[in-house]
Design a protein around this motif. Structure first.
Motif, PDB file in Angstrom:
ATOM      1  N   ALA A   5      46.236  47.486  39.722  1.00 59.34           N
ATOM      2  CA  ALA A   5      45.299  47.148  38.661  1.00 59.34           C
ATOM      3  C   ALA A   5      44.847  45.699  38.805  1.00 59.34           C
ATOM      4  CB  ALA A   5      45.957  47.355  37.302  1.00 59.34           C
ATOM      5  N   ILE A   6      43.607  45.435  38.419  1.00 58.20           N
ATOM      6  CA  ILE A   6      43.037  44.092  38.501  1.00 58.20           C
ATOM      7  C   ILE A   6      43.041  43.469  37.116  1.00 58.20           C
ATOM      8  CG2 ILE A   6      41.034  42.733  39.187  1.00 58.20           C
ATOM      9  CD1 ILE A   6      42.328  44.259  41.482  1.00 58.20           C
ATOM     10  N   LYS A   7      43.715  42.342  36.985  1.00 62.43           N
ATOM     11  CA  LYS A   7      43.756  41.617  35.715  1.00 62.43           C
ATOM     12  C   LYS A   7      42.581  40.655  35.660  1.00 62.43           C
ATOM     13  CE  LYS A   7      45.767  40.367  31.805  1.00 62.43           C
ATOM     14  NZ  LYS A   7      45.941  41.302  30.686  1.00 62.43           N
ATOM     15  N   LEU A   8      41.726  40.847  34.674  1.00 59.63           N
ATOM     16  CA  LEU A   8      40.536  40.022  34.546  1.00 59.63           C
ATOM     17  C   LEU A   8      40.835  38.754  33.765  1.00 59.63           C
ATOM     18  CD1 LEU A   8      37.910  42.790  33.723  1.00 59.63           C
ATOM     19  CD2 LEU A   8      38.811  42.081  35.939  1.00 59.63           C
ATOM     20  N   ASP A 191      36.991  46.107  43.625  1.00 56.31           N
ATOM     21  CA  ASP A 191      38.209  45.440  43.182  1.00 56.31           C
ATOM     22  C   ASP A 191      38.268  44.002  43.691  1.00 56.31           C
ATOM     23  OD1 ASP A 191      39.130  47.547  41.704  1.00 56.31           O
ATOM     24  OD2 ASP A 191      40.456  48.325  43.263  1.00 56.31           O
ATOM     25  N   LEU A 192      37.762  43.797  44.890  1.00 59.03           N
ATOM     26  CA  LEU A 192      37.759  42.440  45.441  1.00 59.03           C
ATOM     27  C   LEU A 192      36.893  41.506  44.587  1.00 59.03           C
ATOM     28  CD1 LEU A 192      37.741  41.164  48.981  1.00 59.03           C
ATOM     29  CD2 LEU A 192      35.776  40.530  47.596  1.00 59.03           C
ATOM     30  N   ILE A 193      35.715  41.968  44.185  1.00 65.38           N
ATOM     31  CA  ILE A 193      34.836  41.083  43.427  1.00 65.38           C
ATOM     32  C   ILE A 193      35.395  40.837  42.025  1.00 65.38           C
ATOM     33  CG2 ILE A 193      33.233  42.780  42.394  1.00 65.38           C
ATOM     34  CD1 ILE A 193      32.359  39.368  44.004  1.00 65.38           C
ATOM     35  N   THR A 241      40.992  44.244  29.618  1.00 60.28           N
ATOM     36  CA  THR A 241      40.979  43.181  30.631  1.00 60.28           C
ATOM     37  C   THR A 241      41.712  43.568  31.907  1.00 60.28           C
ATOM     38  OG1 THR A 241      42.950  42.187  29.638  1.00 60.28           O
ATOM     39  CG2 THR A 241      40.803  41.372  28.890  1.00 60.28           C
ATOM     40  N   THR A 242      42.183  44.793  32.003  1.00 65.76           N
ATOM     41  CA  THR A 242      42.809  45.276  33.229  1.00 65.76           C
ATOM     42  C   THR A 242      42.065  46.515  33.704  1.00 65.76           C
ATOM     43  OG1 THR A 242      44.970  44.463  32.518  1.00 65.76           O
ATOM     44  CG2 THR A 242      44.956  46.083  34.285  1.00 65.76           C
ATOM     45  N   ARG A 243      41.613  46.506  34.953  1.00 63.37           N
ATOM     46  CA  ARG A 243      40.862  47.623  35.504  1.00 63.37           C
ATOM     47  C   ARG A 243      41.588  48.196  36.722  1.00 63.37           C
ATOM     48  NH1 ARG A 243      35.397  46.576  33.380  1.00 63.37           N
ATOM     49  NH2 ARG A 243      35.925  45.668  31.350  1.00 63.37           N
ATOM     50  N   THR A 248      41.466  53.485  35.078  1.00 63.51           N
ATOM     51  CA  THR A 248      40.311  53.159  34.232  1.00 63.51           C
ATOM     52  C   THR A 248      39.278  54.273  34.262  1.00 63.51           C
ATOM     53  OG1 THR A 248      40.626  50.790  34.612  1.00 63.51           O
ATOM     54  CG2 THR A 248      38.458  51.493  33.840  1.00 63.51           C
ATOM     55  N   LYS A 249      39.007  54.805  35.453  1.00 65.19           N
ATOM     56  CA  LYS A 249      37.973  55.831  35.578  1.00 65.19           C
ATOM     57  C   LYS A 249      38.411  57.178  35.027  1.00 65.19           C
ATOM     58  CE  LYS A 249      35.532  53.603  39.386  1.00 65.19           C
ATOM     59  NZ  LYS A 249      35.048  53.692  40.783  1.00 65.19           N
TER      60      LYS A 249
END
Length: 272
Positions: A5-8, A191-193, A241-243, A248-249
């Motif tokens: 997961a990506i933490k924003l 996810d990288l961006i 804030t986490t994707r 998420t999808k």
């Protein structure tokens, strides 16, 4: 595909950094003129991730080129930090879809990333540090001495992103940046961006035809009408804030937002 997961970061700050006010664009003149943009209004807050979607031919690329100062609007204004944008400003960086044409094949990866820093009076030591940091941010630190033709398409687009980051922009404008890569690479680049946005705290405006991509990445989605184009609706994306590509999808909120955006684009509106 990246599974973590990506933490924003904290996201928008109620501080408008990029403002599009009443922007119209006509190609040609007189009876031969074609109105493409018709009074477009968009405000982007500092630290925000905004995606722009709309039907094919709606003028999305025209709008982003006006925002970047690469094209003059026929009417209206674009402002970056309240300064009028009439040519490409220092605080903006742009990543285009066609990475193969944006990179110089005779120049090393490090040389390509260094390119926007040359001639700006930045000491060479700082240039080298910025290049190294930007390449590490896109997981390409090991490619500095290689050449674009030695890398895959997805890796070349990462180089283009690194080059934009090296200039430490306030806002990053991206025009269909992942459209030319396969589905798995696209997910990895999404996810990288998000990770880069969190690391650098940069404001991002991304044009895309992919509705799933827009919902997954955004704090807000700007939906454009057909040509002549105006803003049809601005949608807040409340996905937390986490994707995560898988989690998420799979949520009902993601599905509901996707259906609503699709309905707007296809003129079959669905309540959100």
């Amino acid at each position: 595909m990246q599974s973590a997961a990506i933490k924003l970061n904290a996201g928008p700050t109620n501080d408008v950094v990029l403002s599009v006010r009443g922007v119209s664009k006509t190609y040609g003149s007189g009876r031969d003129g074609r109105l493409v943009l018709d009074g477009v209004n968009v405000e982007v807050e500092r630290g925000e991730f905004v995606c722009i979607v709309g039907p094919s031919g709606a003028g999305k690329t025209t709008l982003i080129r006006c925002m970047a100062g690469l094209m003059r609007p026929s009417a209206g204004t674009v402002q970056l930090d309240e300064a009028l944008v009439e040519s490409p400003p220092e605080g903006l960086a742009v990543v285009f879809q066609d990475y193969s044409r944006s990179l110089l094949p005779w120049m090393s990866i490090a040389g390509n990333v260094r390119l926007p820093l040359r001639g700006k009076g930045i000491p060479k030591k700082e240039q080298t540090a910025r290049v190294s940091e930007a390449l590490e941010a896109v997981n390409l630190g090991h490619t500095a001495e290689q050449y674009p033709w030695q890398l895959s398409g997805g890796m070349q687009q990462r180089v283009a992103i690194a080059r934009a980051l090296a200039s430490n922009p306030e806002a990053l404008l991206m025009d269909e940046p992942f459209a030319s890569v396969d589905a798995q690479t696209r997910s990895e680049l999404e996810d990288l961006i998000l990770g880069v946005r969190a690391q650098y705290g940069v404001t991002v405006v991304l044009v895309t035809h992919d509705i799933d991509e827009a919902v997954y990445l955004s704090d807000r989605i700007v939906v454009l009408s057909g040509s002549p184009t105006h803003v049809k609706e601005v949608i807040a994306v409340e996905l937390g804030t986490t994707r995560s590509q898988m989690e998420t999808k799979a949520t009902p909120t993601f599905a509901r937002l996707r259906t609503h955006v699709l309905g707007l684009i296809t003129k079959q509106q669905t309540p959100v």
